[in-house]
Write an enzyme that holds these catalytic residues in place. Structure first.
Site, PDB file in Angstrom:
ATOM      1  CD  GLU A   9      -3.457  -5.749   1.059  1.00 30.16           C
ATOM      2  OE1 GLU A   9      -4.439  -6.518   1.135  1.00 30.16           O
ATOM      3  OE2 GLU A   9      -3.162  -4.942   1.951  1.00 30.16           O
ATOM      4  CE  LYS A  65      -4.766  -1.467   0.859  1.00 34.12           C
ATOM      5  NZ  LYS A  65      -5.433  -2.692   1.284  1.00 34.12           N
ATOM      6  CE  LYS A 106       0.477   0.294   6.385  1.00 33.66           C
ATOM      7  NZ  LYS A 106       0.236   0.608   4.958  1.00 33.66           N
ATOM      8  CG  PHE A 157     -16.533  -2.432   7.385  1.00 35.61           C
ATOM      9  CD1 PHE A 157     -15.320  -2.512   8.029  1.00 35.61           C
ATOM     10  CD2 PHE A 157     -16.741  -3.225   6.261  1.00 35.61           C
ATOM     11  CE1 PHE A 157     -14.310  -3.354   7.563  1.00 35.61           C
ATOM     12  CE2 PHE A 157     -15.745  -4.063   5.784  1.00 35.61           C
ATOM     13  CZ  PHE A 157     -14.526  -4.130   6.446  1.00 35.61           C
ATOM     14  CG  LEU A 158     -22.898   0.113   9.127  1.00 38.81           C
ATOM     15  CD1 LEU A 158     -24.342   0.252   8.692  1.00 38.81           C
ATOM     16  CD2 LEU A 158     -22.290   1.486   9.363  1.00 38.81           C
ATOM     17  CG  PHE A 159     -20.803  -5.372  13.528  1.00 37.19           C
ATOM     18  CD1 PHE A 159     -21.874  -5.959  14.194  1.00 37.19           C
ATOM     19  CD2 PHE A 159     -20.521  -5.790  12.232  1.00 37.19           C
ATOM     20  CE1 PHE A 159     -22.629  -6.944  13.583  1.00 37.19           C
ATOM     21  CE2 PHE A 159     -21.274  -6.768  11.616  1.00 37.19           C
ATOM     22  CZ  PHE A 159     -22.339  -7.352  12.296  1.00 37.19           C
ATOM     23  CB  THR A 180      -0.915   0.009   1.233  1.00 37.02           C
ATOM     24  OG1 THR A 180      -1.744  -1.150   1.195  1.00 37.02           O
ATOM     25  CG2 THR A 180      -1.795   1.248   1.239  1.00 37.02           C
ATOM     26  CB  CYS A 198      -5.147  -1.995   6.320  1.00 35.14           C
ATOM     27  SG  CYS A 198      -4.304  -3.335   5.466  1.00 35.14           S
ATOM     28  NE  ARG A 237       0.796  -5.683  11.350  1.00 35.39           N
ATOM     29  CZ  ARG A 237       1.001  -6.028  10.074  1.00 35.39           C
ATOM     30  NH1 ARG A 237       1.897  -5.380   9.350  1.00 35.39           N
ATOM     31  NH2 ARG A 237       0.311  -7.010   9.527  1.00 35.39           N
TER      32      ARG A 237
END
Length: 450
Positions: free
Chosen positions: A154, A210, A269, A255-257, A121, A266, A339
């Site tokens: 990726e 990305k 960063k 992605f709403l939890f 990335t 990812c 991380r």
């Protein structure tokens, strides 16, 4: 095709192995001799479901090999993937020193046409820098070999990386040369048999894609965490709200939890890097700055709940002398990746406030020991062991092992039946019925059962 993948970390090892699985001859390169020797013996540096089996099979069948000899790998390969780390610098920008060092090595060693692929990335404009670095080495040699630089970011989810690579939502190819784009299409064709999800665009747009994708997902998470915090104050149930808004086809449920914030290699960063990229263009990316700020605050939300709970017993130092059992150390389930994990912030704060920490995780104990050493107690086997005599259980990572536990055993082991659930795994009404003091995110004791 003959491929080398330079960098045998998470991205490089998964990509190299999956390319080998589709019949290519792949050489994975790394400067770490110990890592390479381990891979030759089937010892993987990361945990990813299904990866070890693929590494062993493709190594045994001769399609996948490992080496520290970058020069020979470049000479033997048509396509050279750069998959080294791009850690954030102190100012949040992506550190490209390893990427550019590899580009120079490729320039020193190429003998004929090569396709250099940025798999790491990287910020917009990196392909231009890679091209210059390789060309400078060719010029120094007095060589005139042709090469092209491609951006191929990726989009792998840790814990599901093999499926994501073999059955991708999309493959983005940034190429400014039609011939090179066709070669990349051929390379990815085995993964497009059911549906062609390969998208070709210019290099700069691929690099931006990305960052934009990860920034959008991070924004959804931070937005939902803010909604959850507001729900607690208003007496609403964020689970019901999520169902209500997620049913809108324009929004969806992913992605709403709500929880204790995002982590991993990812999102943190890439959000920082995109903010820095915007600053370099003299653009104030206010929204992303807020996303990052919200996420950092959210990582401490369980600590706030613990302080509020235990202040009844312990006055000015509510967590001093308390023993907290932790379930989950990795930033997400099905990985050992620590991380930017919320557990690091939570455990560090507990230790700072004088608490004793006992932690369980199925895979991340080894990584956690690198961070905390002997300051906490660990186990990766029996998750109930660490509960004995603890004053509360805190759930930080939503491993499947934690979703339907023996609540009677939990209650009997703790000094009091108290759970701080950072992932909303349990039903608040049921927890109350079976005698638990249960703190979750954005539900405030609601009876909602959806």
């Amino acid at each position: 095709m003959k491929i080398c993948v330079i960098g045998s970390g998470y991205v490089g090892l998964v990509a190299g192995t999956c390319f080998a699985e589709s019949g290519n001859t792949v050489i994975c390169v790394d400067v770490n001799q110990e890592k390479i020797e381990g891979l030759k013996q089937g010892i993987l540096p990361i945990y990813e479901p299904g990866l070890k089996e693929l590494v062993l099979r493709n190594s045994a069948e001769g399609r996948l090999s490992f080496t520290t000899d970058l020069a020979s790998a470049v000479k033997e390969s048509l396509i050279c993937f750069i998959a080294v780390g791009t850690p954030p610098g102190e100012d949040g920008s992506a550190d490209l020193q390893h990427v550019l060092a590899v580009a120079r090595e490729i320039g020193r060693n190429m003998e004929g046409f090569k396709i250099i692929v940025d798999k790491s990335t990287v910020p917009v404009g990196t392909a231009d820098k890679v091209r210059r670095a390789a060309q400078e080495e060719l010029d120094r040699r007095g060589a005139a070999y042709e090469f092209d630089v491609v951006s191929n970011p990726e989009f792998l989810k840790e814990g599901a990386a093999i499926d994501d690579f073999m059955k991708p939502d999309r493959v983005v190819i940034g190429a400014d040369n039609v011939r090179t784009a066709e070669i990349m299409k051929e390379l990815y064709s085995p993964f497009m048999r059911k549906t062609n999800r390969l998208i070709v665009m210019d290099v700069h747009s691929a690099e931006m894609t990305k960052y934009a994708a990860n920034a959008m997902l991070a924004t959804r998470i931070s937005f939902m965490n803010q909604i959850a915090n507001l729900c607690e104050r208003m007496g609403a149930d964020v689970s019901a709200v999520r169902e209500g808004i997620g049913s809108d086809s324009r929004i969806g449920y992913d992605f709403l939890f709500p929880g204790v914030g995002y982590g991993g290699s990812c999102f943190p960063k890439d959000v920082k890097a995109l903010i820095k990229t915007a600053e370099e263009c003299e653009y104030d990316f206010v929204l992303l700055k807020s996303v990052e700020e919200v996420n950092e605050r959210q990582k401490a939300i369980l600590i706030d709940k613990m302080i509020a709970h235990f202040s009844r017993d312990n006055g000015a130092s509510p967590l001093a002398g308390k023993t907290i059992a932790i379930w989950g150390l990795s930033f997400k389930p099905r990985t050992d990746d620590m991380r930017e994990a919320p557990s690091i912030v939570i455990i560090s704060k507990l230790l700072e406030m004088g608490a004793t920490v006992l932690a369980h995780d199925p895979e991340a104990v080894k990584e956690a020991k690198k961070i905390f050493g002997d300051r906490i107690t660990y186990t990766s086997t029996n998750q109930y062991e660490i509960l004995k005599g603890a004053d509360a259980l805190a759930i930080i990572t939503e491993w499947n092992e934690y979703r339907n536990p023996d609540f009677e055993r939990i209650s009997a082991s703790l000094t009091a039946p108290v759970i701080f659930d950072g992932r909303n795994l349990y039903n608040p009404r049921r927890m109350k019925e079976i005698g638990f003091t249960y703190h979750s995110i954005g539900r405030n004791g609601s009876a909602f059962t959806g």
